[in-house]
Motif scaffolding. Sequence first.
Motif, PDB file in Angstrom:
ATOM      1  N   VAL A 366       3.597   4.865   5.183  1.00  0.00           N
ATOM      2  CA  VAL A 366       4.769   3.982   5.249  1.00  0.00           C
ATOM      3  C   VAL A 366       5.331   3.914   3.837  1.00  0.00           C
ATOM      4  O   VAL A 366       4.763   3.276   2.956  1.00  0.00           O
ATOM      5  CB  VAL A 366       4.391   2.576   5.764  1.00  0.00           C
ATOM      6  CG1 VAL A 366       5.612   1.663   5.713  1.00  0.00           C
ATOM      7  CG2 VAL A 366       3.851   2.645   7.181  1.00  0.00           C
ATOM      8  N   SER A 369       7.301  -0.208   2.574  1.00  0.00           N
ATOM      9  CA  SER A 369       6.402  -1.141   3.261  1.00  0.00           C
ATOM     10  C   SER A 369       6.826  -2.586   3.025  1.00  0.00           C
ATOM     11  O   SER A 369       7.515  -2.899   2.056  1.00  0.00           O
ATOM     12  CB  SER A 369       4.964  -0.917   2.784  1.00  0.00           C
ATOM     13  OG  SER A 369       4.911  -0.864   1.376  1.00  0.00           O
ATOM     14  N   ASP A 398       4.912  -2.497   9.483  1.00  0.00           N
ATOM     15  CA  ASP A 398       4.052  -1.476   8.869  1.00  0.00           C
ATOM     16  C   ASP A 398       3.021  -0.972   9.878  1.00  0.00           C
ATOM     17  O   ASP A 398       2.786   0.238  10.001  1.00  0.00           O
ATOM     18  CB  ASP A 398       3.331  -2.051   7.648  1.00  0.00           C
ATOM     19  CG  ASP A 398       4.281  -2.403   6.508  1.00  0.00           C
ATOM     20  OD1 ASP A 398       5.501  -2.185   6.659  1.00  0.00           O
ATOM     21  OD2 ASP A 398       3.803  -2.913   5.482  1.00  0.00           O
TER      22      ASP A 398
END
Length: 564
Positions: A366, A369, A398
């Motif tokens: 990710v 985030s 996330d």
Amino acid sequence: MQLDYIIVGGGSAGAVLASRLSENGAKQVALFEAGPDTPPDDVPDVIADSYPGLSYFDPRYHWTQLRVYNRSPRLNSQPPKTAKLEQAKVMGGGSSINGQFAVRGLPHDYDEWEGLGLKGWGWEGMLPYLKKLERDLDFDGELHNRSGNIPIRRVFPDDWAGFTRSVLKATEADCPYQPDYNASFEDGSFPLPLSNENERRVSTAVGYLHKEARARKNLHIFANAFVENLIIEGKRATGVRVTIGGDTKTYSAREVIVSAGALHSPAILMRAGIGPAAQLARLGIDVVADLPGVGENLTDHPHIAVGAHFRKSARLRPGQRRHIFLGVRYSSNHADCHTGDMLLMPVNRAGWHPLGKAMGALNVCVNKSYSRGTVTLKSRDQNEEPIVDLNLASDGRDLMRLVDGFKRIYRIMTAPDVQRHVNTWFLAGYSDEARALSVRKASNWIKTASAAYAFDYLPFFREELLKRKFGTTDRMHKMMQDEELIVEWVKQSVWSGWHVSGTCKMGTEDDPLAVLDDRCRVRGVEGLRVVDASIMPTIVAANTNITTIAMAEKAADLILESVN
């Protein structure tokens, strides 16, 4: 010695500041780094190597007692476990041990900062510094520079290993191949830019603390120098107390700049009485400035991965050092998430040792985030590491993007082109056992050499061992039929991208968690600034090193402007 500037930490930011602030011969600058020096003519091979898996896990260049919670103890029903997190303790900091990826982030990352009230920190204000730092060896044009301190190059597809080329085939329909990651803001499949020249890492200790900088009579570089504490008189920082070779001395300066990284900078501030008043009072620390944001807003890039044992066709060429070539930037299209928020990377080597050379992984991260963690003090003792709660994947955005990332990995790994290169694949992560094997020593080579032979020539042994340790492909097939199984695995397996940031963030006066103003000055304390990855208000959609260098370049100008 009367100093103008003391810099605490000689890392990605600190080395830049030392170089730039000392260009004016009238300013006396002292740089204190807790780890060893790596001058340009004496860089250890383990650090200079294009393969970063050596320095990443070499305990000589880390804070070896540092452990973190990947998932917050507040979230887990099971007893919480800590993990190692490699944070650099060496000149050049993260730029001396990291993966050498020289990626900038996207314009909206910086425009988000300006939108929070930080004038001059938007894309338009940051691009000149992102350009200033680079000497791009491949590309020119209005988004690039050919004369900066950090050389940037790429490994193009003709030199990619078979596994990476097969992943590109599986992704380029949705994310077309483009050659220049830093000059494109669309989704795509890119050769990842590297801070590397002639197959050697170029850290800030080499690129900024170069021979000419080190020759300046007004620049004083102290290695293996542990800053015990800041000296605060009233509401002003006046210096530092430093131990070098068992000798403790006090150094005074007109201004102190803390550049110790996103985990140690907030700890240094808190021990000096700058931070959340209630927490400091509990530890018996006199409060100098009640700043509740110190140690809050901890942000990182959460990762998951599957591992693979490669057929010979997938592996790196003998002698090839780089092991990650391709970055696939894609948009999750998850609600309330930016475009270009995800990154997928095929990894062509899992370690320096014989077994690692036959194995690799497919990682997803990710890249923008939203989960937030904390850094808090365990005690006032400067030798005790802080409590670090990364709190990864606590924000539902996330977590669910990692779940979707696993599904994408699964589809890529089952693509016919990829399957041709893979003997078997399995669920993976960064355990302490994997980290221990990543330290280069003879006993690890012997252990892995016999395993490498068995993995290649005894498939039954390979499958049984992987099944016992990681789970077979059957488990992954089941996970694809039940999303809850993926969710649980992600929670157990998520790991840090080594991109901790945000714990001393810049912000406006009406932001209760803002530690710094837009000139990196600590609120409520004169003569004190923080400049490193901790000052980011939000994390960039990129490895954080290049942004940190650019922020230090900008901060140096802001500091010099304030005295001219």
